[in-house]
Enzyme design. Structure first.
Site, PDB file in Angstrom:
ATOM      1  N   GLY A   1      39.268  49.319   8.020  1.00  0.00           N
ATOM      2  CA  GLY A   1      39.349  49.712   9.422  1.00  0.00           C
ATOM      3  C   GLY A   1      39.539  48.552  10.383  1.00  0.00           C
TER       4      GLY A   1
ATOM      5  N   SER B   1      42.720  48.932   5.142  1.00  0.00           N
ATOM      6  CA  SER B   1      43.878  48.804   6.019  1.00  0.00           C
ATOM      7  C   SER B   1      45.220  48.903   5.301  1.00  0.00           C
ATOM      8  CB  SER B   1      43.793  47.500   6.838  1.00  0.00           C
ATOM      9  OG  SER B   1      42.632  47.507   7.644  1.00  0.00           O
TER      10      SER B   1
HETATM   11  P1  PGA Z   1      41.060  51.999   6.207  1.00  0.00           P
HETATM   12  O1  PGA Z   1      39.851  52.657   5.366  1.00  0.00           O
HETATM   13  O2  PGA Z   1      42.320  52.316   5.455  1.00  0.00           O
HETATM   14  O3  PGA Z   1      40.994  52.668   7.550  1.00  0.00           O
HETATM   15  O4  PGA Z   1      40.803  50.540   6.266  1.00  0.00           O
HETATM   16  C1  PGA Z   1      39.818  52.586   3.971  1.00  0.00           C
HETATM   17  C2  PGA Z   1      38.564  53.220   3.443  1.00  0.00           C
HETATM   18  O5  PGA Z   1      37.504  53.050   4.057  1.00  0.00           O
HETATM   19  O6  PGA Z   1      38.594  53.904   2.409  1.00  0.00           O
END
Ligand code: PGA
Length: 255
Positions: free
Chosen positions: A177, A217
């Site tokens: 995130g 991400s």
């Molecule tokens: P993100 O989350 O792709 O938003 O970084 C990945 C996850 O927490 O599984």
């Protein structure tokens, strides 16, 4: 080496029921028409959407749904908890275990993960066990030890047959995130280390056949380079799984 390729979308606590249904319908029709065969797509919506999404995915071989967590207990007086067997009966085939947000906000330990994995396996669910280091752990340099301990505590008690039913997700906490992604080389290094751990603790067969997903991400722009690495078998996608076009493009990148 033929390993199952997987792209999983972790919706976290997003989308109300109507929004969730339309997102899932869009994803299912796009993935069905565009995705390469042989990639498994798994949607992890909030619990209350599971049954409806499982109905939408019914009969579609490559599309599955799963729960974002399950209880470490089989049933009983655990208010607010959901048993693995309930997920199964609602149409789930998979469950996330030990996601870093469960570890961070709910104090979950790898030993809790081990108990949840047992519940998942007895219910006939495929657990996706999440491991990964924090930013401090990476900067401190001993992050491979941290990950090895998470693997040992979460998976160390399984037998080889049970381990054969588990998927692992490497999700560096600093990349979740944040828009910061591990480079393909950084991710590959850890995936290779995890596969080495599987070889030492189980067997070459288990190591060669366990799917290991990268998460943190992942987006439509960086997915192909990550998935091209030898030991990266797919992705666990958070933010980008909430947009049907982006998520489908990530599924398509796993060829
Ligand atoms: P993100 O989350 O792709 O938003 O970084 C990945 C996850 O927490 O599984």
């Amino acid at each position: 080496m033929s390993r199952l390729k997987i792209v999983a979308g972790n919706w976290k606590m997003n989308k109300d029921f109507e929004e969730g249904l339309s997102l899932a319908s869009e994803i299912i029709s796009m993935v069905e028409t565009e995705a390469p065969s042989g990639v498994q797509t798994i949607l992890f919506p909030p619990f209350v959407h599971l049954h409806a999404l499982a109905s939408l995915a019914k009969g579609k071989q490559a599309i599955h749904v799963g729960g974002q967590d399950c209880s470490m207990h089989p049933s009983g007086a655990y208010t607010g908890e959901i048993a693995a067997s309930m997920l199964r009966s609602a149409g789930a085939s998979h469950v996330l275990v030990g996601h870093s947000e469960r570890r961070q906000y709910h104090g979950e330990r790898s030993s809790d993960g081990a108990a949840k994995i047992q519940q998942a396996l007895s219910a006939g669910l495929t657990p996706i066990y999440c491991v990964g280091e924090t930013k401090e752990e990476r900067l401190g340099g001993a992050f491979e030890e941290v990950i090895a301990a998470q693997l040992q505590e979460g998976l160390g008690n399984l037998n080889e047959v049970q381990m054969g039913q588990v998927v692992i997700a490497y999700e560096p906490v600093w990349a979740i995130g944040t828009g910061l992604t591990a480079s393909p080389e950084q991710a590959q290094e850890v995936h290779a280390m995890i596969r080495g751990w599987l070889r030492n603790h189980f067997s070459a067969h288990v190591a060669n056949h366990t799917s290991i997903l990268y998460g943190g991400s992942v987006n439509a722009g960086n997915a192909a380079a990550l998935f091209a690495m030898e030991d990266i078998d797919g992705g666990l996608v958070g933010g980008a799984s909430l947009k049907s076009r982006d998520f489908t493009d990530i599924v398509k990148a796993n060829r």
